[in-house]
Design a protein around this motif. Structure first.
Motif: not given
Length: 343
Positions: A162-164, A166-167, A232, A236, A245-248, A250
């Protein structure tokens, strides 16, 4: 003391990456208490000027007392002091938690054993971060135990990170680096003024005991935020295949909504958890229009490496792209069989 607080915040921020592994949120509050126990022990060690090797021992003792109060208070003296009975109870819960992890597939139910294992693991990460950053003054190396928390959901779940979350974890690490930079620059000594204006200004400047780090701190924040934004946004803009893939999101990711994603989950990784679910669960429904039973195949495990079966990696070719026209005929298909085209 600033580094001790920053280390605890960074460890707990990285723990947010674990949320897809659980069905509820009790692990969150229990882990928060464990991190606070580590922070309290770190502040006490700094206050007493204990050597670097003693601080982790104090933190382990604090975590032990906290876990005793949280999970074995009925068998502890005064609900917090560990006893032989509380140690046996914690050991039993650890065994139960390990068994539950082997039985359940993620997201797992929050049993006492699983919650104890999670809180203890997060506490160990927090102790390692505090040791590297606050005791040994190696804040950059403290990113390695934080990275260990990120690898847990990345290796267990087929879904991207999840990118949030990760941030949030990256902000915690950036805050730790900024705190370490302020500590280092603040010990340089008095600030050197290039231009003097009045005698009063000069006397006030001479009274300073540490360098002004506000400009460096602002530059560090800008660099850190820019690095997080690039980490991030760049994925994308790149083509993504869901198994790697790293984030959800892209180009081609599951969150793009374009329908061109490729998803080939590992059947062996999820088979054991699906077969040992504690309750009945519908995993697939389908309907046909001729009322005839059909053999349904999802995977073809056509390779064996001597230990386990697996799938042949798909190899795409340019001529097989559907936007270049119809798919070529399969190898070996002659003109005799009747072919029906289905869209």
């Amino acid at each position: 003391m600033r580094l001790t607080v920053a280390s605890g915040v960074a460890a707990f921020a990285a723990a947010f990456l674990l949320y897809p592994l659980f069905q509820g949120g009790s692990w969150f509050w229990t882990s928060l208490g464990a991190v606070l126990a580590v922070m309290a022990a770190g502040l006490l060690s700094s206050r007493l000027s204990l050597p670097a090797w003693a601080a982790p021992l104090v933190a382990l003792l604090a975590v032990w007392v906290y876990l005793t109060a949280a999970f074995a208070s009925a068998k502890a003296w005064a609900w917090v002091v560990p006893t032989r009975g509380s140690v046996v109870e914690l050991g039993r819960l650890l065994g139960v938690g390990w068994t539950d992890i082997q039985r359940f597939a993620a997201p797992v139910p929050e049993t006492e054993g699983i919650t104890l294992l999670t809180a203890g693991g997060v506490a160990l990460i927090a102790i390692a971060v505090d040791l590297l950053a606050a005791r040994l003054r190696r804040a950059a190396l403290a990113g390695l135990p934080l990275l260990a928390l990120a690898t847990v959901p990345a290796t267990i779940l087929p879904d991207p990170i999840s990118w949030p979350a990760f941030i949030l974890a990256a902000l915690g690490f950036i805050g730790l680096l900024i705190a370490d930079g302020r500590e280092r620059v603040g010990h340089w000594g008095r600030a050197v003024l290039v231009r003097r204006t009045t005698r009063a200004t000069s006397s006030r400047s001479d009274a300073r005991t540490s360098a002004d780090t506000s400009g460096l701190r602002l530059s560090g924040k800008r660099i850190g935020f820019a690095a997080i934004a690039l980490a991030v946004l760049v994925p994308a803009l790149l083509p993504a295949m869901e198994p790697v893939s790293f984030f959800t999101f892209g180009v081609g990711g599951s969150g793009s909504g374009r329908g061109n994603s490729i998803s080939i989950p590992n059947p062996i990784a999820g088979l054991k958890g699906q077969l040992e679910l504690p309750e009945r669960r519908v995993v697939l429904t389908y309907a046909n229009d001729d009322d005839k039973p059909r053999y349904l195949r999802i995977y073809a495990l056509d390779t064996f490496d001597g230990q386990q079966f697996g799938m042949t990696q798909p190899n795409g070719a340019v001529q097989n792209r559907t936007d270049n026209g119809p798919l070529p005929p399969p190898p070996g298909l002659g003109p005799q069989p009747k072919v029906k085209t289905v869209t």
